[in-house]
Design a protein around this motif. Structure first.
Motif, PDB file in Angstrom:
ATOM      1  N   ASP A  20       0.684  -1.581  -0.266  1.00 49.58           N
ATOM      2  CA  ASP A  20       0.016   0.234   0.002  1.00 49.58           C
ATOM      3  C   ASP A  20       1.114   1.119   0.010  1.00 49.58           C
ATOM      4  O   ASP A  20       1.477   1.109   1.075  1.00 49.58           O
ATOM      5  CB  ASP A  20      -1.170   0.108   1.321  1.00 49.58           C
ATOM      6  CG  ASP A  20      -1.891   1.638   0.953  1.00 49.58           C
ATOM      7  OD1 ASP A  20      -1.685   2.578   0.082  1.00 49.58           O
ATOM      8  OD2 ASP A  20      -2.853   0.679   2.351  1.00 49.58           O
ATOM      9  N   GLU A  21       1.029   1.606  -1.087  1.00 52.74           N
ATOM     10  CA  GLU A  21       1.553   3.582  -0.729  1.00 52.74           C
ATOM     11  C   GLU A  21       1.067   4.821  -1.219  1.00 52.74           C
ATOM     12  O   GLU A  21       0.847   5.157  -2.042  1.00 52.74           O
ATOM     13  CB  GLU A  21       2.001   2.967  -2.306  1.00 52.74           C
ATOM     14  CG  GLU A  21       3.814   2.312  -1.968  1.00 52.74           C
ATOM     15  CD  GLU A  21       4.794   2.843  -1.635  1.00 52.74           C
ATOM     16  OE1 GLU A  21       4.696   3.344   0.024  1.00 52.74           O
ATOM     17  OE2 GLU A  21       5.344   2.985  -1.979  1.00 52.74           O
ATOM     18  N   GLY A  22      -0.248   4.239  -0.355  1.00 54.32           N
ATOM     19  CA  GLY A  22      -1.124   5.321  -0.810  1.00 54.32           C
ATOM     20  C   GLY A  22      -2.040   5.677  -1.499  1.00 54.32           C
ATOM     21  O   GLY A  22      -3.173   4.999  -2.023  1.00 54.32           O
ATOM     22  N   LYS A  23      -1.878   5.866  -2.877  1.00 55.23           N
ATOM     23  CA  LYS A  23      -2.962   6.290  -4.081  1.00 55.23           C
ATOM     24  C   LYS A  23      -2.788   4.914  -4.736  1.00 55.23           C
ATOM     25  O   LYS A  23      -4.269   4.500  -5.787  1.00 55.23           O
ATOM     26  CB  LYS A  23      -2.965   7.743  -5.090  1.00 55.23           C
ATOM     27  CG  LYS A  23      -4.163   7.308  -6.304  1.00 55.23           C
ATOM     28  CD  LYS A  23      -3.722   9.310  -6.447  1.00 55.23           C
ATOM     29  CE  LYS A  23      -4.849   8.970  -7.565  1.00 55.23           C
ATOM     30  NZ  LYS A  23      -5.190  10.290  -8.612  1.00 55.23           N
ATOM     31  N   ILE A  24      -1.523   3.868  -4.805  1.00 53.02           N
ATOM     32  CA  ILE A  24      -1.069   3.366  -5.788  1.00 53.02           C
ATOM     33  C   ILE A  24      -1.635   2.021  -4.554  1.00 53.02           C
ATOM     34  O   ILE A  24       0.157   1.717  -3.874  1.00 53.02           O
ATOM     35  CB  ILE A  24      -0.127   3.306  -6.323  1.00 53.02           C
ATOM     36  CG1 ILE A  24      -0.765   4.011  -7.365  1.00 53.02           C
ATOM     37  CG2 ILE A  24       0.250   1.647  -7.247  1.00 53.02           C
ATOM     38  CD1 ILE A  24       0.393   4.421  -8.025  1.00 53.02           C
ATOM     39  N   ILE A  25      -2.334   0.745  -4.699  1.00 49.37           N
ATOM     40  CA  ILE A  25      -1.909  -0.387  -4.275  1.00 49.37           C
ATOM     41  C   ILE A  25      -1.513  -1.766  -5.244  1.00 49.37           C
ATOM     42  O   ILE A  25      -2.192  -1.931  -6.455  1.00 49.37           O
ATOM     43  CB  ILE A  25      -2.750  -0.770  -2.924  1.00 49.37           C
ATOM     44  CG1 ILE A  25      -3.307  -0.197  -2.516  1.00 49.37           C
ATOM     45  CG2 ILE A  25      -2.875  -2.406  -3.655  1.00 49.37           C
ATOM     46  CD1 ILE A  25      -4.163  -0.198  -1.583  1.00 49.37           C
ATOM     47  N   THR A  26      -0.522  -2.153  -4.719  1.00 52.83           N
ATOM     48  CA  THR A  26       0.314  -3.512  -5.613  1.00 52.83           C
ATOM     49  C   THR A  26       0.240  -4.615  -5.349  1.00 52.83           C
ATOM     50  O   THR A  26       0.467  -5.356  -3.776  1.00 52.83           O
ATOM     51  CB  THR A  26       1.657  -3.568  -6.380  1.00 52.83           C
ATOM     52  OG1 THR A  26       2.301  -3.412  -5.229  1.00 52.83           O
ATOM     53  CG2 THR A  26       1.338  -1.933  -6.965  1.00 52.83           C
ATOM     54  N   ALA A  27      -0.784  -5.534  -6.280  1.00 49.73           N
ATOM     55  CA  ALA A  27      -0.566  -6.980  -5.130  1.00 49.73           C
ATOM     56  C   ALA A  27       0.459  -8.411  -6.000  1.00 49.73           C
ATOM     57  O   ALA A  27       0.722  -7.924  -7.137  1.00 49.73           O
ATOM     58  CB  ALA A  27      -2.425  -8.109  -5.416  1.00 49.73           C
ATOM     59  N   ALA A  28       0.652  -8.839  -5.129  1.00 46.82           N
ATOM     60  CA  ALA A  28       1.442 -10.011  -6.432  1.00 46.82           C
ATOM     61  C   ALA A  28       0.473 -11.437  -6.675  1.00 46.82           C
ATOM     62  O   ALA A  28      -0.410 -10.539  -7.063  1.00 46.82           O
ATOM     63  CB  ALA A  28       1.888 -10.928  -4.735  1.00 46.82           C
TER      64      ALA A  28
END
Length: 196
Positions: free
Chosen positions: A149-157
């Motif tokens: 979780d980087e705030g406005k962007i979330i990346t999932a594996a």
């Protein structure tokens, strides 16, 4: 909230279907739906991984406002769509207008190629961690995590972790109890992180 899920040829099925299920069944205390979920693609129909044919709700040109933009992965993401200039322009415009952009699996490559992950931490499928690290040194690539979780962007594996991240987003936006109810309805055993 309007939640738009990008589709394209060779998209990984569970990458988009997992989040679609989570957000579609998520409801509040009086059973009102909390998300208006729809799919968007450049062409009206796509052929997902393993030949699944899917007709999108909207095209890039006809999609309504998107509050949460979901970018799944799959072979199409990491070989074709990350280099698609029309999609990149659309993505940058929609990301600027959205509250949150969320990638699953190799969808991170689409975000990375558009420059949206520069200076951020991110993750992707374990088989693609080395490539993301090598090709995009301006990104701090994390392994052995379900999502970042980087705030406005979330990346999932990879693949099923998109469900974990979707439930995390539900908890972040609407509280842990609603996320737990959603997981229970799906018969999904998830390790939740409190969203404060």
């Amino acid at each position: 909230m309007n939640l738009g899920i990008l589709l394209f040829d060779e998209v990984e099925v569970l990458d988009f279907a997992g989040p679609f299920e989570v957000f579609s069944i998520c409801s509040g205390s009086e059973q009102q739906k909390l998300f208006n979920v729809f799919t968007v693609s450049e062409q009206p129909e796509v052929t997902a991984r393993n030949g699944l044919q899917v007709k999108s709700h909207y095209t890039l040109d006809t999609a309504p406002h998107i509050d949460i933009l979901v970018i799944p992965g799959g072979l199409g993401a990491e070989t074709v769509e990350m280099y698609n200039p029309r999609l990149r322009q659309w993505l940058l415009q929609r990301h600027a207008q959205a509250q949150l952009t969320f990638s699953i699996c190799t969808g991170a490559f689409i975000l990375a190629e558009a420059g949206l992950l520069n200076g951020l931490k991110a993750t992707t499928h374990w088989m693609d961690i080395a490539r993301l690290t090598q090709e995009y040194p301006q990104i701090e690539v994390l392994s052995d995590v379900k999502y970042v979780d980087e705030g406005k962007i979330i990346t999932a594996a990879g693949i099923s972790s998109g469900i974990n991240a979707s439930l995390y987003i539900v908890a972040k936006l609407h509280g842990l109890e609603i996320a737990k109810q959603t997981a229970k309805r799906m018969e999904y055993d998830a390790a939740f992180v409190d969203a404060e």
